[in-house]
Design a protein around this motif. Sequence first.
Motif, mmCIF file in Angstrom:
data_model
loop_
_atom_site.group_PDB
_atom_site.id
_atom_site.type_symbol
_atom_site.label_atom_id
_atom_site.label_comp_id
_atom_site.label_asym_id
_atom_site.label_seq_id
_atom_site.Cartn_x
_atom_site.Cartn_y
_atom_site.Cartn_z
ATOM 1 N N PRO A 89 48.172 45.252 38.217
ATOM 2 C CA PRO A 89 47.518 45.589 39.202
ATOM 3 C C PRO A 89 47.756 44.556 40.451
ATOM 4 N N ILE A 110 41.556 47.444 46.346
ATOM 5 C CA ILE A 110 42.450 47.336 45.125
ATOM 6 C C ILE A 110 43.514 48.176 44.852
ATOM 7 N N ILE A 167 45.522 52.588 38.526
ATOM 8 C CA ILE A 167 44.246 52.285 39.048
ATOM 9 C C ILE A 167 44.246 53.591 40.275
ATOM 10 N N MET A 175 44.678 42.289 33.614
ATOM 11 C CA MET A 175 44.079 41.822 34.872
ATOM 12 C C MET A 175 43.671 40.261 34.913
ATOM 13 N N GLN A 191 38.719 39.065 39.215
ATOM 14 C CA GLN A 191 38.273 40.591 38.801
ATOM 15 C C GLN A 191 37.074 41.214 39.496
ATOM 16 N N HIS A 250 36.718 41.996 42.569
ATOM 17 C CA HIS A 250 37.149 43.069 43.521
ATOM 18 C C HIS A 250 37.505 44.137 42.832
ATOM 19 N N PHE A 251 37.895 44.199 41.658
ATOM 20 C CA PHE A 251 38.326 45.624 41.095
ATOM 21 C C PHE A 251 36.843 46.027 40.350
ATOM 22 N N THR A 252 36.167 45.221 39.458
ATOM 23 C CA THR A 252 34.969 45.662 38.754
ATOM 24 C C THR A 252 33.907 46.005 39.699
ATOM 25 N N LYS A 263 34.261 47.398 42.756
ATOM 26 C CA LYS A 263 34.750 48.899 43.338
ATOM 27 C C LYS A 263 34.854 49.770 42.158
ATOM 28 N N SER A 307 36.035 51.819 33.047
ATOM 29 C CA SER A 307 37.121 50.814 33.012
ATOM 30 C C SER A 307 37.072 50.128 31.707
ATOM 31 N N THR A 340 44.662 37.997 39.807
ATOM 32 C CA THR A 340 45.467 39.200 39.861
ATOM 33 C C THR A 340 46.485 39.040 41.053
#
Length: 310
Positions: free
Chosen positions: A9, A35, A40, A59, A64, A66-68, A70, A78, A87
């Motif tokens: 990612p 992201i 994804i 990841m 992380q 930023h992703f979690t 969102k 997820s 990442t």
Amino acid sequence: MIYTITLNPALDHIIETDGFNIGETNYYNKDYVVIGGKGINVSIVLNNLKANVLSTGLMGKSNQHHFTNKFKEMLVKSHFFFYPGDTRTNFKIKNLKAKQETEINGQGSEIDFKLLTELKQYLSANLDAGDIVVAAGSIPKGTPITIYQEIGEIAADKQALFILDTSKEQMIAGLKSQPYLIKPNIEEICEILKMPFKKYSFEETQTMVKQLRELGARNVLVSQGSQGSIFFGENGDTYKVGVAQGTLVNSVGSGDSMIAGFTYGLYKQLDLKTTLQYGAAAGAATAFTQWLADRNEIEKLIKEISVEKL
């Protein structure tokens, strides 16, 4: 259940400017971070379509959030496996005046083989017959090129459908697992078959698709950009899929959205024509918006998509 797999990612740092010249000092008007990662993107569009989807893969632990964050905001399920460090970050420079886009993509961190084993064990323990697995994107440094083949074999063993959207050596290896669908463009087909990249006739494309089938592909959706796509079915049927009309805003994620739309059609057990319409409409809806399309944008375009049996 649909599982999307993203092994590499990225955070996409998008910079918008009215002029960009290499070797000079440039100024920009606006920048933002979203992201990214092909799998994804697929999972977010599927989630927007209200499909039961879970995003998994590898990841970096350090960024992380930023992703979690969102995922929580968008209610995307997820289950990622984390490695030390960040990442990768991709930089996408949009020259709005010239309508050009320049990408500078990171390669990602080298991955501990143990994480890949944990991911495969997770899939083996959780996949059920009739599930759909979508593996998409590049692979990080240190990852065996056979990783998608191994994931495809796990899916086959669990009687799940496997959709593969990648390129280069990992695609060639992944074809050995006989994926249900691949979505290459002509340049990617040429890369797989080690042929010169140029314009090919429909008949020549047919021959190339036959070679892809001999390597393991079951159904092949050949992406042709603004000219639409051609679906070559494993039963011998071929369909020309048209495009929706609109203003291009963002090309990033359009191909991933096409995969998401097609996967949604499979998930809902729609007929092939409608499934192809969802794929094309999802790809177009993302191209016409700033990030990834939502359900309303996709369904507004469905009726615009022509599907003609050849």
